[in-house]
Design a protein around this motif. Structure first.
Motif, PDB file in Angstrom:
ATOM      1  N   TYR A 190       7.201 -66.898 -55.661  1.00 31.56           N
ATOM      2  CA  TYR A 190       8.057 -65.988 -54.977  1.00 31.56           C
ATOM      3  C   TYR A 190       8.812 -66.116 -53.804  1.00 31.56           C
ATOM      4  O   TYR A 190       9.026 -65.340 -52.849  1.00 31.56           O
ATOM      5  CB  TYR A 190       7.221 -64.676 -54.994  1.00 31.56           C
ATOM      6  CG  TYR A 190       6.431 -64.305 -56.299  1.00 31.56           C
ATOM      7  CD1 TYR A 190       7.299 -63.724 -57.125  1.00 31.56           C
ATOM      8  CD2 TYR A 190       5.120 -64.438 -56.178  1.00 31.56           C
ATOM      9  CE1 TYR A 190       6.850 -63.253 -58.496  1.00 31.56           C
ATOM     10  CE2 TYR A 190       4.610 -63.827 -57.619  1.00 31.56           C
ATOM     11  CZ  TYR A 190       5.633 -63.489 -58.677  1.00 31.56           C
ATOM     12  OH  TYR A 190       4.946 -63.187 -59.965  1.00 31.56           O
ATOM     13  N   LEU A 205       1.914 -57.211 -52.874  1.00 33.03           N
ATOM     14  CA  LEU A 205       1.206 -58.285 -53.268  1.00 33.03           C
ATOM     15  C   LEU A 205       0.130 -58.032 -53.546  1.00 33.03           C
ATOM     16  O   LEU A 205      -0.650 -58.475 -54.466  1.00 33.03           O
ATOM     17  CB  LEU A 205       1.458 -59.425 -51.960  1.00 33.03           C
ATOM     18  CG  LEU A 205       0.711 -60.841 -52.256  1.00 33.03           C
ATOM     19  CD1 LEU A 205       1.233 -61.894 -53.597  1.00 33.03           C
ATOM     20  CD2 LEU A 205       0.954 -61.754 -51.151  1.00 33.03           C
ATOM     21  N   HIS A 245       4.870 -58.071 -58.692  1.00 37.29           N
ATOM     22  CA  HIS A 245       5.241 -59.124 -57.981  1.00 37.29           C
ATOM     23  C   HIS A 245       6.781 -60.052 -58.481  1.00 37.29           C
ATOM     24  O   HIS A 245       7.830 -60.145 -57.679  1.00 37.29           O
ATOM     25  CB  HIS A 245       4.440 -60.259 -58.077  1.00 37.29           C
ATOM     26  CG  HIS A 245       2.890 -59.903 -57.553  1.00 37.29           C
ATOM     27  ND1 HIS A 245       1.887 -60.593 -57.902  1.00 37.29           N
ATOM     28  CD2 HIS A 245       2.449 -58.766 -56.616  1.00 37.29           C
ATOM     29  CE1 HIS A 245       0.871 -59.850 -57.295  1.00 37.29           C
ATOM     30  NE2 HIS A 245       1.138 -58.920 -56.539  1.00 37.29           N
ATOM     31  N   LEU A 305       8.930 -59.015 -55.242  1.00 33.70           N
ATOM     32  CA  LEU A 305       8.589 -59.856 -54.079  1.00 33.70           C
ATOM     33  C   LEU A 305       9.937 -60.728 -53.615  1.00 33.70           C
ATOM     34  O   LEU A 305      10.013 -61.040 -52.367  1.00 33.70           O
ATOM     35  CB  LEU A 305       7.325 -60.792 -54.512  1.00 33.70           C
ATOM     36  CG  LEU A 305       6.015 -60.329 -54.138  1.00 33.70           C
ATOM     37  CD1 LEU A 305       4.821 -61.329 -54.494  1.00 33.70           C
ATOM     38  CD2 LEU A 305       5.999 -59.505 -52.912  1.00 33.70           C
TER      39      LEU A 305
END
Lengths: 733, 733
Positions: free
Chosen positions: B182, B221, B229, B233
């Motif tokens: 990410y 997270l 996510h 993210l």
């Protein structure tokens, strides 16, 4: 606008209307006694009312009129009257609403029975002879013009404070400390009381007030002679002549004796030439530097080529229109951590000439023949005599700081009596913050200390006022010690109170931001606290030395004798272990403990100093090596003095509910004070661990007992709600 | 403009010009190693130069070029080149000049020999593996765009901080803690190091950085799953999706479990309805509230009519253009004591509906069939597991606070090595502030404590990073304890440092105003310190109880046995009175003292609790009655842990000058720590008065020894001059 509305109140006679209209002018406000009557009436009504009618001033006024014997007619119910009242209420604004709230104060969540004394009784006793002047200032400050507005730019804020200061000057509040002949009342106590109340409102205003009337005016009064008094005091008192007090320099703050600004006398012209020889010799942090027309400038006075040490000279720095005079350079000190309503600045002098008469010549003068003369031949003694005139300023600074601490305590304790967090079980209400022992431990000893310092400062200013403007070393030492103690107490207390209010305490609107930022510098200005404590210790050592010198061998024996009797006391195992409540709460135990500490520290310091001198260590090195010891001694002296005063104050008070309560406050203070130094007492074998533990348990118990009276004890500080601000203090989250 | 000037440098090749031009873009700055080479070169030159040539960067550049082997031609002396260099210097502005100063740092008045280690060596050892990232952030922040500007209005300031935050996000600094997939490095240590450096620059930026990446990003997270996510993210890390963390409510701060915001699941639509039922249920002090497009909202999650306790739900609150979405009400929290660059606000939700998927469902989820499921069936355990995700935030807060303390210490110690006041006799120079024992006593133990806390936090974050995002009660307790210790240390230290700088410290330009105001709330947010200490104590008590349960009678005997051996130790009169320096400086003595205190407090608390339970006192009352005891225990635990870590750190270090110096720092810290609790040790008869006195003498001696290294010890904190600001730190009075 307000006048129009008053005119529209048809029910009133023309005479009544004129009267009411005149009240709008702050200078023509009703006499304090009228306010007092009103407040009494409102309180009476408030105590009978069910509280719901108290939702606004208009409703209250209407309800009261309806009940009154004289005006039972329906007149007051007319919608026009109500509308006018509503309008007036709005005009008065928030300040008015806050003020209104106080009629039913303390509106806090008290568990357990209310005490059998009122805050008003307690407040009256605490204020003593200052009550009337304090009420007058509080009433004056409740005018919407003084409304608290957080976060102003410095320029705008300074203008506001300047305008406020002029109003105070015009009302005669500034001159109170000046002799009657110069528009005052010759009453330093009254002057200090004004300062104290200004401290509840806005510390920038208090400080600027202190600069103009206390420092600038005070220097003319105490360092000058009749010529200066006649020429300037009236104009200073009325703010017609704004001035400043230019002592500190960039290079020399605490060490005033080595300032660099020169004042050379020129016998040819009969003038003193004031000059800043270096960049660092510029005067710095000078309050009022951007508004002042005249400065009391401290210079090294040189006459006939000889430096006679530090003297004060009056130097015009601006003309009437506010333009700087030739040779004067002023620089803004810019934004500060706080006190941004005060125009602090730097001032340099470039060969500026003023006539000989401008020397403030009470303690040293230049004769017509151009020679220097002084009735105090010793330059060091002369210097300290002149600096002695700062004493009143130090007392006021301490009082102003204490006002900030009282505001913080009032806000935090009220909040702790509203705010709940965590519950014992799902069915119960959450617990009030002040019901947590840790919360009591944070706030209650500080509340007790605020009381102790209140009395200590009250006593000090009383002594000071009684002694006139003569120099008195003991008084100076006590003022220095209490200034240091109080200002540090304030720093601690504001911080503890802010933290006790959590996130709400961090919001600017809840006052801690300004209380913290504005009071921070109090530990530095008018004498750095650490430096002041050393002065205190030096003064105590001198007394000690004099005792020796006066009494010779006998004196030594006497001291040793006292030491021996201390030895016996502290070796008495019964006393060391005595833990019963009646002993721990006994005034005799407290005074013995603080006296023992002071005497022991003084004696051991004296011994160390003597032995070092014998080893031919230089005085300066002796001073350096014993510096921390000196500071401990000074603190012990201050502790003893505060407890002594508090005990004296108790003995004055007649038996009754107020006394019963204040005794607990005293006990908490005294035990807290002793506990603060429990390590020292244990180390000296003055107490055993069982006793220090018992003292702490007693402190926790007293905290719990006083928790029930906490709301009333802070109300007795007498801070008007309108000045206090801080919505959280009124349960507004 | 700068580009034009570069073009005008005829001596350079086109390629060189392009290279230099590219450097103007912060995102294309030269690699850290290039900077390091430059600094090394400049330092080499600076150490050879007589100092006069160092008056500006242009002169320095010219001089260096002249000396360099490659470019000994006269080219660099051309007036055009010099002019261009001058122009560049001006463009870089004050920040550049400050940076320049550091090449000859520490330029302070050192009496006695310089130490045989360099600040750079010490700094490298202290920073360890974080050095590179820290240098990168420092270099990035030295861009003029980050220049320090005191006293901004909140609107303007917030805009600035928002712009800064975007830059940090775009550079990838915010995502460092996120997994590589990410856009991050999955490295919390690196992330925390960034936070630490931001703390030197501007705490508003640090806090807003923490809100966006640590709290908002961290909640997605750690509380979310792959769906969240993948979806968020990347956008959070790049600041494409600004968000906030809406946990605290007006009515519930510390007591998160009883928040009022509701999240009712509607099985008909598959949506969660987020609603604030009362005024006090509004989320408050929410950072980023005025800029965020999405909020992690903590609600009481109700599924099928049953309340499953506090859960986090993602709620969009603004559209891409920044307009509020329907049902969302936001109010500005207004001016605060400090951190006015952070947009804290209040948020209310009026029946706002979000899809089921927006529940952050790592620890509890709503199935497709509309039922609640969790792998942690115990609601209390589930709650604390979710809250465990706050640990990283607490560590960062502590690190940021420590940065503020380090800045304050650097400024105050440098000032104390420039500023002189009072002279021993008319012929001598005045004494440096740091040569006063009282001044050493104020600052040196705090300097040592800053080192101790630095290592403690470094160790903590290392452990945290190693353990992944699993929950670990011991780690959580330590994080809570160190957060509380560090933030209070910072409050004390900034205050002490401000006071140590007198009036100069009060001027806004000298940084203390902001350091003090901004760091003040650190003792409250991310967990009120007093509440956190109680959590620590509870955790210790549970361990204690578990030990008992596991070991049964044997456990009790073991505990009693340890007690007995303690008894023997403390009754050993030789140990109690041992005052020789080698004993007092011995790591064994220190660890024994802190362990004894912790164990004794834990045992006595356990005893008290057990006895109260036997008397059938309710758990809540037991808690209330032992609250202060619990806080003492928690503090003892933190003390022991810090000393232990510091000792471990020492043992890692190879023998040499750095170690010799750091051992003294350690000793001062350890003895200061023990002296802080000397009353307790005396009371417990663990030491006699002779020993506590000897410890204090040893502290004074260590203060004096370290005073000679003080300038180097603060330089080793590695705060770039440009970030430090504060003219007084550079001898500018």
């Amino acid at each position: 606008m307000i006048s129009d509305k008053i005119a529209s109140l048809d029910e009133l006679s023309g005479e009544d209307k004129d009267l009411i209209r005149s009240w709008i002018d702050p200078s023509k406000w009703p006499h304090t006694s009228v306010f007092r009557d009103w407040i009494r009436l409102i309180k009476e009504y408030a105590s009978e009312s069910d509280g719901k009618a108290l939702r606004s001033i208009s409703v209250l006024g209407q309800e009261m009129a309806k009940r009154s014997a004289i005006q039972r007619e329906a007149v007051w119910e007319g919608s026009k009257t109500f509308e006018a009242l509503n309008y007036l209420e709005e005009e008065i604004g928030i300040a008015g609403v806050d003020k209104f709230r106080s009629v039913s104060a303390p509106r806090v969540d008290i568990t357990g029975p209310t005490p059998d004394w009122t805050s008003a009784e307690m407040q009256e006793w605490m204020d003593g002879p200052s009550k009337e002047i304090k009420d007058r200032v509080k009433a004056f400050l409740s005018d919407p013009i003084f409304e608290y507005a957080p976060n102003r730019g410095k320029e705008e804020y300074r203008e506001k404070v300047l305008a406020w200061l002029r109003m105070l000057g015009q009302q005669g509040f500034g001159a109170l400390g000046f002799p009657v002949a110069y528009g005052g009342m010759g009453d330093t106590m009254q002057y200090a009381a004004v300062f104290e109340v200004l401290g509840y409102h806005d510390l920038s205003l208090a400080v600027k007030f202190g600069v103009q009337f206390g420092l600038f005016g005070g220097s003319v009064l105490n360092l000058g002679t009749k010529y200066h008094h006649d020429k300037y005091l009236h104009r200073i008192g009325s703010m017609d002549l704004p001035g400043c007090f230019a002592m500190t320099e960039t290079g020399h703050g605490s060490n005033v004796r080595d300032i660099e600004t020169m004042g050379r006398y020129d016998p040819d012209t009969g003038e003193i030439e004031v000059h800043s020889p270096t960049y660092t010799s510029g005067k710095e942090y000078i309050g009022n530097a951007l508004h002042a027309q005249m400065a009391t400038v401290f210079v090294q006075l040189v006459v006939q080529g000889e430096n006679h040490g530090v003297h004060a000279v009056l130097v015009p720095i601006r003309d009437q229109t506010g333009d700087l005079l030739p040779g004067i350079k002023v620089e803004d000190n810019g934004y500060k951590l706080g006190l941004n309503g005060v125009d602090n600045g730097r001032i340099w002098f470039d060969h500026v000439r003023v006539p000989r008469e401008n020397l403030l010549n009470r303690f040293g003068q230049i004769t017509l023949l151009g020679r220097y003369e002084s009735q105090i031949p010793n330059p060091s003694k002369r210097f300290f005599t002149m600096l002695g005139t700062l004493v009143a300023g130090r007392i006021c600074v301490a009082k102003g700081a204490l006002s900030a601490a009282k505001s913080a305590l009032t806000i935090a304790i009220r909040y702790a009596l509203h705010r709940r967090q965590f519950k014992p079980d799902p069915q119960s209400a959450e617990t009030l913050l002040l019901d947590y022992p840790s919360h009591q431990r944070r706030l209650m000893p500080k509340l007790a200390t605020a009381y102790a310092l209140h009395f200590a400062l009250q006593q000090l200013i009383k002594k000071y006022a009684a002694q006139g403007n003569k120099s008195d070393r003991d008084l100076e030492a006590l003022a220095a010690g209490l200034k240091s103690r109080t200002t540090w107490f304030t720093t601690d207390t504001v911080q503890e109170c802010r933290e006790s209010c959590g996130g709400k305490g961090y919001l600017r609107i809840n006052r801690f931001a300004d209380l913290k930022a504005d009071s921070d510098i109090f530990s530095t200005f008018e004498g750095d606290n650490t430096v002041l404590l050393q002065l205190v210790a030096k003064s105590l050592l001198s007394n000690f030395k004099e005792d020796f010198n006066d009494a010779g061998l006998l004196g030594v024996i006497r001291y040793m004798g006292e030491q021996v009797s201390d030895q016996i006391t502290r070796l008495n195992p019964v006393y060391k272990r005595k833990t019963d409540a009646s002993h721990l709460k006994d005034v005799g135990f407290h005074i013995h403990a603080v006296e023992f500490r002071e005497r022991k520290l003084l004696y051991s310091l004296g011994e160390r100093v003597r032995q070092m001198f014998r080893k031919r260590i230089t005085p300066y090195d002796v001073f350096l090596r014993t510096q921390n010891h000196m500071i401990s001694l000074a603190n012990a002296y201050v502790d003893r003095s505060i407890i002594e005063t508090f005990q004296g104050k108790l003995s004055e008070l007649e038996e009754g509910p107020v006394k019963k309560s204040i005794i607990k406050v005293y006990q908490l203070y005294a035990l807290h004070q002793i506990a603060t130094h429990q390590d020292w007492y244990l180390e000296q074998d003055y107490m055993e661990g069982a006793k220090t533990k018992a003292i702490r348990r007693q402190i926790e118990r007293l905290c719990l007992e006083l928790r029930k009276e906490a709301a009333y004890l802070v109300a007795a500080f007498g801070i008007p709600d309108g000045l206090l601000g801080a919505p959280i203090a009124f349960g507004e989250f």
